[in-house]
Design a protein around this motif. Structure first.
Motif, PDB file in Angstrom:
ATOM      1  N   VAL A  95       3.175 -12.206  -5.460  1.00 37.93           N
ATOM      2  CA  VAL A  95       2.652 -11.075  -4.677  1.00 37.93           C
ATOM      3  C   VAL A  95       3.719 -10.586  -3.697  1.00 37.93           C
ATOM      4  N   SER A  96       4.343 -11.514  -2.995  1.00 40.92           N
ATOM      5  CA  SER A  96       5.370 -11.164  -2.019  1.00 40.92           C
ATOM      6  C   SER A  96       6.515 -10.407  -2.675  1.00 40.92           C
ATOM      7  N   HIS A  97       6.941 -10.860  -3.862  1.00 32.80           N
ATOM      8  CA  HIS A  97       8.030 -10.188  -4.579  1.00 32.80           C
ATOM      9  C   HIS A  97       7.636  -8.766  -4.982  1.00 32.80           C
ATOM     10  N   GLN A  98       6.395  -8.603  -5.457  1.00 33.24           N
ATOM     11  CA  GLN A  98       5.928  -7.275  -5.845  1.00 33.24           C
ATOM     12  C   GLN A  98       5.891  -6.325  -4.649  1.00 33.24           C
ATOM     13  N   ILE A  99       5.386  -6.815  -3.537  1.00 34.25           N
ATOM     14  CA  ILE A  99       5.313  -5.978  -2.328  1.00 34.25           C
ATOM     15  C   ILE A  99       6.704  -5.612  -1.834  1.00 34.25           C
ATOM     16  N   ARG A 100       7.598  -6.595  -1.837  1.00 33.96           N
ATOM     17  CA  ARG A 100       8.968  -6.325  -1.381  1.00 33.96           C
ATOM     18  C   ARG A 100       9.643  -5.315  -2.299  1.00 33.96           C
ATOM     19  N   GLY A 101       9.436  -5.445  -3.610  1.00 37.75           N
ATOM     20  CA  GLY A 101      10.026  -4.491  -4.544  1.00 37.75           C
ATOM     21  C   GLY A 101       9.465  -3.087  -4.337  1.00 37.75           C
ATOM     22  N   LEU A 102       8.146  -2.999  -4.066  1.00 39.37           N
ATOM     23  CA  LEU A 102       7.522  -1.704  -3.810  1.00 39.37           C
ATOM     24  C   LEU A 102       8.083  -1.085  -2.538  1.00 39.37           C
ATOM     25  N   GLU A 103       8.234  -1.882  -1.501  1.00 39.24           N
ATOM     26  CA  GLU A 103       8.794  -1.378  -0.242  1.00 39.24           C
ATOM     27  C   GLU A 103      10.222  -0.897  -0.446  1.00 39.24           C
ATOM     28  N   ASN A 104      11.014  -1.638  -1.222  1.00 38.70           N
ATOM     29  CA  ASN A 104      12.405  -1.227  -1.475  1.00 38.70           C
ATOM     30  C   ASN A 104      12.463   0.087  -2.245  1.00 38.70           C
ATOM     31  N   SER A 105      11.559   0.249  -3.220  1.00 38.76           N
ATOM     32  CA  SER A 105      11.583   1.483  -4.017  1.00 38.76           C
ATOM     33  C   SER A 105      11.138   2.690  -3.198  1.00 38.76           C
ATOM     34  N   LEU A 106      10.239   2.459  -2.228  1.00 35.90           N
ATOM     35  CA  LEU A 106       9.761   3.546  -1.375  1.00 35.90           C
ATOM     36  C   LEU A 106      10.642   3.777  -0.159  1.00 35.90           C
ATOM     37  N   GLY A 107      11.452   2.776   0.157  1.00 33.20           N
ATOM     38  CA  GLY A 107      12.339   2.893   1.317  1.00 33.20           C
ATOM     39  C   GLY A 107      11.620   2.804   2.648  1.00 33.20           C
ATOM     40  N   THR A 108      10.487   2.077   2.676  1.00 33.26           N
ATOM     41  CA  THR A 108       9.734   1.933   3.924  1.00 33.26           C
ATOM     42  C   THR A 108       8.929   0.638   3.902  1.00 33.26           C
ATOM     43  N   LEU A 109       8.644   0.101   5.075  1.00 36.20           N
ATOM     44  CA  LEU A 109       7.801  -1.093   5.177  1.00 36.20           C
ATOM     45  C   LEU A 109       6.333  -0.695   5.039  1.00 36.20           C
TER      46      LEU A 109
END
Length: 290
Positions: free
Chosen positions: A37-51
């Motif tokens: 879950v943490s990896h998916q969220i971090r990847g989503l944040e990186n792709s969106l460029g925001t926390l």
């Protein structure tokens, strides 16, 4: 056209974590590890460029950007799920939140009628005395609650105003024909926000010494009456089945008093959901024909 959107799976993971406010709880719901879950969220944040989340000690909170995405993500996933269910004609789940007494004494005995009309919908009944938060737990499709008649709103529909009466078994009535000699059973609400509905309103000034018994749930009061323990002061709505079966009868010469109202509450995001609207129409019709 949609090439800029993140993968659907990452949105599913984000939606779960946003609803449950926990990576661990999201992992349990999705049957994956918290690390995944943490990896998916971090990847989503990186792709969106925001926390999307603020990580705190043993807790997470949505950022302003996360709140925006959470609202849209849930609605999009829900609409997608609804359409897929309609196209594939597969069984879907409808989660109804209500009180334990209403579920046990009124709703559950009638659910077979709904299942016969809608075999593709599995109704899950969630009970509790406190009002659930739609925003926190979006898995709840609708809520049936009991309280003061303070009017309707766009997504709050009044179902019925109950009357409250005195009921006992035929055997108890035969052995104890006078209310002055009876054990009087009533409910002391767990929910302190509800106004008291007490025997004092029925027998005030008529009986000097009253034999009282209290329970904090109405269906416990009804069960006590069914066990020949006394006369129950309860909603006529909740004893409909027991009356029809001849298990309970109205105690003669005792007045009925106006009780509270039952309301159906539907979250905005479910206002046009076909299964919610179908259940709403069935529920209202059950009160009309009752």
């Amino acid at each position: 056209m949609f090439s800029h959107l993140p993968p659907l799976n990452s949105i599913r993971v984000f939606d779960s974590a946003a609803r449950l406010k926990s990576f661990k709880a999201a992992a349990s719901e999705l049957n994956v590890t918290p690390t995944a879950v943490s990896h998916q969220i971090r990847g989503l944040e990186n792709s969106l460029g925001t926390l999307l989340f603020e990580r705190k000690t043993r807790a997470i909170e949505l950022t302003e950007e996360g709140e925006k995405l959470a609202q849209v993500a849930y609605l999009a996933l829900q609409q997608l799920s609804t359409v897929v269910s309609e196209l594939t004609d597969t069984q879907t789940t409808l989660t109804v939140s209500t009180t334990a007494s209403f579920a046990a004494m009124w709703l559950v005995p009638r659910l077979e009628k709904f299942h016969q009309l809608n075999p593709q919908i599995q109704v899950v009944v969630k009970t509790g005395e406190q009002l659930d938060d739609f925003d926190r737990d979006k898995r709840i499709d609708l809520i049936i609650r009991y309280g003061r008649d303070d009017g309707e709103s766009l997504h709050k529909i009044k179902l019925v105003t109950e009357t409250v009466g005195a009921y006992a078994t035929p055997r108890y009535l035969e052995n104890t024909p006078r209310i002055e000699d009876a054990c009087l059973i009533e409910t002391k609400w767990k929910n302190q926000d509800l106004p008291s509905i007490s025997w004092d309103r029925v027998v005030a000034g008529k009986i000097d010494a009253i034999n009282r018994r209290y329970f904090d749930l109405e269906h416990h009061v009804i069960q006590a009456a069914l066990a020949d323990q006394g006369v129950a002061l309860v909603s006529s709505l909740l004893v409909e089945t027991a009356i029809k079966q001849g298990w309970l009868v109205a105690f003669p010469n005792q007045p009925r008093i106006t009780g509270l109202a039952y309301f159906l509450m539907i979250p905005i995001h479910n206002a046009h959901n076909h299964k919610v609207r179908g259940f709403q129409e069935w529920l209202i019709n059950e009160f009309v024909v009752a």
